[in-house]
Structure formats: C-alpha cells, structure tokens
Design a protein around this motif. Sequence first.
Motif, PDB file in Angstrom:
ATOM      1  N   TYR A 178       0.826  -1.196   0.000  1.00 34.67           N
ATOM      2  CA  TYR A 178       0.000   0.000   0.000  1.00 34.67           C
ATOM      3  C   TYR A 178       0.867   1.255   0.000  1.00 34.67           C
ATOM      4  O   TYR A 178       1.944   1.287   0.609  1.00 34.67           O
ATOM      5  CB  TYR A 178      -0.891   0.043   1.256  1.00 34.67           C
ATOM      6  CG  TYR A 178      -1.889  -1.076   1.358  1.00 34.67           C
ATOM      7  CD1 TYR A 178      -3.203  -0.919   0.948  1.00 34.67           C
ATOM      8  CD2 TYR A 178      -1.514  -2.305   1.905  1.00 34.67           C
ATOM      9  CE1 TYR A 178      -4.126  -1.951   1.064  1.00 34.67           C
ATOM     10  CE2 TYR A 178      -2.421  -3.340   2.025  1.00 34.67           C
ATOM     11  CZ  TYR A 178      -3.729  -3.155   1.600  1.00 34.67           C
ATOM     12  OH  TYR A 178      -4.638  -4.184   1.719  1.00 34.67           O
ATOM     13  N   ASP A 179       0.369   2.283  -0.665  1.00 34.32           N
ATOM     14  CA  ASP A 179       0.913   3.626  -0.510  1.00 34.32           C
ATOM     15  C   ASP A 179       0.141   4.291   0.625  1.00 34.32           C
ATOM     16  O   ASP A 179      -1.096   4.402   0.565  1.00 34.32           O
ATOM     17  CB  ASP A 179       0.750   4.441  -1.794  1.00 34.32           C
ATOM     18  CG  ASP A 179       1.653   3.949  -2.912  1.00 34.32           C
ATOM     19  OD1 ASP A 179       2.833   3.666  -2.645  1.00 34.32           O
ATOM     20  OD2 ASP A 179       1.165   3.827  -4.054  1.00 34.32           O
ATOM     21  N   GLU A 193      -0.412   7.711   2.971  1.00 32.42           N
ATOM     22  CA  GLU A 193      -0.217   9.152   2.985  1.00 32.42           C
ATOM     23  C   GLU A 193      -0.845   9.739   4.239  1.00 32.42           C
ATOM     24  O   GLU A 193      -1.899   9.283   4.698  1.00 32.42           O
ATOM     25  CB  GLU A 193      -0.863   9.812   1.762  1.00 32.42           C
ATOM     26  CG  GLU A 193      -0.248   9.406   0.435  1.00 32.42           C
ATOM     27  CD  GLU A 193      -0.886  10.139  -0.730  1.00 32.42           C
ATOM     28  OE1 GLU A 193      -1.899  10.844  -0.506  1.00 32.42           O
ATOM     29  OE2 GLU A 193      -0.365  10.038  -1.854  1.00 32.42           O
ATOM     30  N   LYS A 211       4.671  10.371   3.193  1.00 31.18           N
ATOM     31  CA  LYS A 211       4.365   9.160   2.430  1.00 31.18           C
ATOM     32  C   LYS A 211       5.343   8.037   2.768  1.00 31.18           C
ATOM     33  O   LYS A 211       6.505   8.273   3.061  1.00 31.18           O
ATOM     34  CB  LYS A 211       4.443   9.444   0.924  1.00 31.18           C
ATOM     35  CG  LYS A 211       3.512  10.532   0.429  1.00 31.18           C
ATOM     36  CD  LYS A 211       3.700  10.778  -1.063  1.00 31.18           C
ATOM     37  CE  LYS A 211       2.788  11.885  -1.569  1.00 31.18           C
ATOM     38  NZ  LYS A 211       2.954  12.113  -3.028  1.00 31.18           N
ATOM     39  N   LYS A 260       5.628   3.355   1.918  1.00 34.05           N
ATOM     40  CA  LYS A 260       4.994   2.121   1.450  1.00 34.05           C
ATOM     41  C   LYS A 260       4.896   1.128   2.602  1.00 34.05           C
ATOM     42  O   LYS A 260       5.838   0.971   3.383  1.00 34.05           O
ATOM     43  CB  LYS A 260       5.776   1.512   0.285  1.00 34.05           C
ATOM     44  CG  LYS A 260       5.551   2.232  -1.047  1.00 34.05           C
ATOM     45  CD  LYS A 260       6.163   1.475  -2.204  1.00 34.05           C
ATOM     46  CE  LYS A 260       5.858   2.150  -3.534  1.00 34.05           C
ATOM     47  NZ  LYS A 260       4.414   2.060  -3.880  1.00 34.05           N
ATOM     48  N   TYR A 279       7.470  -1.549   3.893  1.00 29.52           N
ATOM     49  CA  TYR A 279       7.920  -2.296   2.723  1.00 29.52           C
ATOM     50  C   TYR A 279       9.438  -2.296   2.632  1.00 29.52           C
ATOM     51  O   TYR A 279      10.034  -3.280   2.166  1.00 29.52           O
ATOM     52  CB  TYR A 279       7.309  -1.681   1.466  1.00 29.52           C
ATOM     53  CG  TYR A 279       7.580  -2.448   0.198  1.00 29.52           C
ATOM     54  CD1 TYR A 279       7.235  -3.788   0.073  1.00 29.52           C
ATOM     55  CD2 TYR A 279       8.177  -1.816  -0.899  1.00 29.52           C
ATOM     56  CE1 TYR A 279       7.475  -4.492  -1.093  1.00 29.52           C
ATOM     57  CE2 TYR A 279       8.421  -2.518  -2.081  1.00 29.52           C
ATOM     58  CZ  TYR A 279       8.077  -3.847  -2.169  1.00 29.52           C
ATOM     59  OH  TYR A 279       8.323  -4.544  -3.332  1.00 29.52           O
ATOM     60  N   ASN A 308      -7.801  -0.690  -9.319  1.00 33.36           N
ATOM     61  CA  ASN A 308      -6.819  -1.621  -9.903  1.00 33.36           C
ATOM     62  C   ASN A 308      -7.483  -2.800 -10.613  1.00 33.36           C
ATOM     63  O   ASN A 308      -6.978  -3.922 -10.583  1.00 33.36           O
ATOM     64  CB  ASN A 308      -5.851  -2.129  -8.829  1.00 33.36           C
ATOM     65  CG  ASN A 308      -4.745  -1.139  -8.526  1.00 33.36           C
ATOM     66  OD1 ASN A 308      -4.881   0.047  -8.778  1.00 33.36           O
ATOM     67  ND2 ASN A 308      -3.649  -1.620  -7.968  1.00 33.36           N
ATOM     68  N   GLU A 323      -8.433   0.089  -0.306  1.00 32.88           N
ATOM     69  CA  GLU A 323      -8.318   1.524  -0.050  1.00 32.88           C
ATOM     70  C   GLU A 323      -8.975   1.830   1.286  1.00 32.88           C
ATOM     71  O   GLU A 323     -10.010   1.259   1.622  1.00 32.88           O
ATOM     72  CB  GLU A 323      -8.981   2.320  -1.175  1.00 32.88           C
ATOM     73  CG  GLU A 323      -8.804   3.831  -1.074  1.00 32.88           C
ATOM     74  CD  GLU A 323      -9.453   4.554  -2.248  1.00 32.88           C
ATOM     75  OE1 GLU A 323      -8.767   4.771  -3.263  1.00 32.88           O
ATOM     76  OE2 GLU A 323     -10.663   4.862  -2.148  1.00 32.88           O
ATOM     77  N   VAL A 344      -3.801   3.209  -0.043  1.00 34.49           N
ATOM     78  CA  VAL A 344      -4.330   2.773  -1.337  1.00 34.49           C
ATOM     79  C   VAL A 344      -3.404   1.701  -1.891  1.00 34.49           C
ATOM     80  O   VAL A 344      -2.178   1.818  -1.811  1.00 34.49           O
ATOM     81  CB  VAL A 344      -4.479   3.949  -2.326  1.00 34.49           C
ATOM     82  CG1 VAL A 344      -3.153   4.625  -2.612  1.00 34.49           C
ATOM     83  CG2 VAL A 344      -5.158   3.488  -3.616  1.00 34.49           C
ATOM     84  N   ILE A 345      -3.985   0.642  -2.420  1.00 38.10           N
ATOM     85  CA  ILE A 345      -3.199  -0.504  -2.888  1.00 38.10           C
ATOM     86  C   ILE A 345      -2.335  -0.095  -4.079  1.00 38.10           C
ATOM     87  O   ILE A 345      -2.756   0.668  -4.950  1.00 38.10           O
ATOM     88  CB  ILE A 345      -4.137  -1.673  -3.272  1.00 38.10           C
ATOM     89  CG1 ILE A 345      -3.365  -2.997  -3.349  1.00 38.10           C
ATOM     90  CG2 ILE A 345      -4.893  -1.389  -4.557  1.00 38.10           C
ATOM     91  CD1 ILE A 345      -2.986  -3.542  -2.015  1.00 38.10           C
ATOM     92  N   SER A 346      -1.109  -0.583  -4.091  1.00 36.03           N
ATOM     93  CA  SER A 346      -0.230  -0.341  -5.238  1.00 36.03           C
ATOM     94  C   SER A 346       0.213  -1.644  -5.888  1.00 36.03           C
ATOM     95  O   SER A 346       0.598  -1.658  -7.058  1.00 36.03           O
ATOM     96  CB  SER A 346       0.999   0.470  -4.826  1.00 36.03           C
ATOM     97  OG  SER A 346       1.832  -0.259  -3.938  1.00 36.03           O
ATOM     98  N   GLU A 347       0.147  -2.758  -5.139  1.00 33.51           N
ATOM     99  CA  GLU A 347       0.584  -4.044  -5.692  1.00 33.51           C
ATOM    100  C   GLU A 347      -0.089  -5.180  -4.938  1.00 33.51           C
ATOM    101  O   GLU A 347      -0.193  -5.143  -3.705  1.00 33.51           O
ATOM    102  CB  GLU A 347       2.106  -4.182  -5.594  1.00 33.51           C
ATOM    103  CG  GLU A 347       2.650  -5.480  -6.157  1.00 33.51           C
ATOM    104  CD  GLU A 347       4.158  -5.616  -5.968  1.00 33.51           C
ATOM    105  OE1 GLU A 347       4.690  -6.694  -6.317  1.00 33.51           O
ATOM    106  OE2 GLU A 347       4.792  -4.664  -5.471  1.00 33.51           O
TER     107      GLU A 347
END
Length: 321
Positions: A53-54, A56, A70, A72, A87, A182, A224, A235-238
């Motif tokens: 997740y990102d 913020e 920010k 990860k 991460y 996504n 999210e 928010v999901i990034s991967e």
Amino acid sequence: MTRTIMIACFALVLAMEAQGQAMNDDIDAIKAPMIAAKIHQDSIDTSRLMAVYDYECKTQDADDKIVTDKMKVCVLVGQHNTRCFPYRKFLKEMEWAEGGQRTGTKTLGLDKREYMEGYDFCSPEELPLLMAESFCFMPQVWTNYPDGKMTVRDAIPPSIYETQENLKPIRWSLCEDTVVINGYLCKTAICQLHGRKWTVRYSEDIPTSAGPWKLCGLPGLILEAETEGGVHRFVISEIRNATVPIYYETNAVTMKTTEEELIKDRIKTFGNKSYLQDSSYYITDFESIDVVYIDKGILINGICINDRPHVFQPLELNSSQ
C-alpha cells in the motif's frame, strides 16, 4: 550479552576495521553475536499473498506549511496470521534471506556501521526511506498472533514498545457504494476505530479478511482506506502471490505495555508543542543510548528522528472501538 561486553565488542570491531578489507570476515564473526543478542526472528506462518500500500498522511511542518508524508506499507497474508510493516523492511529481509550480508558496507561513508533497530543496517539508498518512515509513525502489526490476539510494536525513541490485546472484531457498516480499484470491483464499508472514522473499499474477488494497519475483518481484501477529512489514506499499489516467511521478532530491548498506554504516550510525546521545536526534547539521557548523527537528523537505537519534524497526526486518538 551485557551492554559492557557489547560496547567492548563494538570498539574492537572499529579497531579491526582500520586494518582493512581483509579483516571483514572476522568483523562479521564478532558482530554476529551482538546482533543475535538484540533480535531474533521466528517464522510464525508462511504468506500466500502480499499486498503493498501507498500510505499518505496530510499534516503541516514547523512553519505551518501543508505537507503530505508518504511511505509504502507491506501486508503479508498467511493461513493463520498477517503482518503489516514497512515495505523497506520487507525488501531488507528478502535480501538477507537470499544471502545478502546483514552488515551493509559503506553505510553513510562508514564501512560496517551498525544501525540498531533490530537490528537493521541502513545503506545510503535506504536512508531516505527510513527518514520518510519517521514522519509517518507506522507501527508493525501482527494479526492473530498469538492466537486470538493482535500484537503491535511501535517506537517512542529510544524505547521500543509492544502490546498484545485480544483481537476484537471491528463493527463495520456495509454500504451500497461500489468502485473499481486496480481492476477489482470494490464494495464500501465504514467503521469507527480508535476515535477516527474510516471509509474503506474492499474486494470480495480477493478472498482474505486482511487489510493495512489494524483494518481487517471484511469479506475481501481492503484495497483503499481513508479517514474522515483525508488525513490518513492507504491505497493498494501491488497485489501478488508471495510464499515467504511471516516473521515475528523477539527483541531484547522491547518493553511491554498496553494498547491504551501506548496510544496515550504517543500523543503525549509527539503531540507536545515542544516536539516541533526539538524532536528529541523528551530524551534526557543520551549517554546510555546508541546515537548516530546523520544529515537532517539522528538515529537513536536505529530509529530515525528528523531535525525538522512535522505535526503529529495520530492514527489513533483513543483505545475505544
């Protein structure tokens, strides 16, 4: 290993470093028991899914300028347990698992310099990530470890604290709203958790009740999550399948406390108006802790403290659900 012995070993390491690269193997051999005395990792489960997740956080700096911090966050989902943690730390653990040295060379220009989070070693490339994390105040969270409990580890430098509380189900209110994130169709849910209202989006196409931080318990992965006013946002990034160990760290310097006390202590320490003027104002004894001075901050027992902190925006305002 006593602190006196550890200091003596470290002094010997520094002396040996001056003798050149040929002594590196001997240095590592001496430093290994120092590391082991501080931290041990037990594999408590094996992941089947990894979600990154990102995160913020909207806040202000010491000059009242609006900033967004920010980082990860990685969530490993196993059959019985989940682990949410930086991460950056996941990447370092994978490097170690693949045979990488636990003692990174040329750290900030000092070969074989130890940063004692757990005790992590920080390369020049990692330092910006470590400093970014220091603004975000993101704890490590283990869900359903031990069975039926949630374990949280967080730092108020120079101390590292751990809580273990009964795993209480979050009271979710399910909504009709849907959105695609996504490529996944997501449903909406709302909850009140530790004094903040969260709106989350989750996908039943990903069969797990996991999510970032302490958010969990829905019939699908949370993709999210956002607090009222957008102060905190994940928010999901991967998302990918990942078969890796889920570690629980046993740390010799960790102090046990309760969830309620940890939340209060965080707010009392970082919410104090003195924090913006002097981020280490509350530390009275620098002689008995491990301090490394870096550009724009210090590392205390491996935990980064910025010289120019931002206004603390706690994820939790109280211990109620």
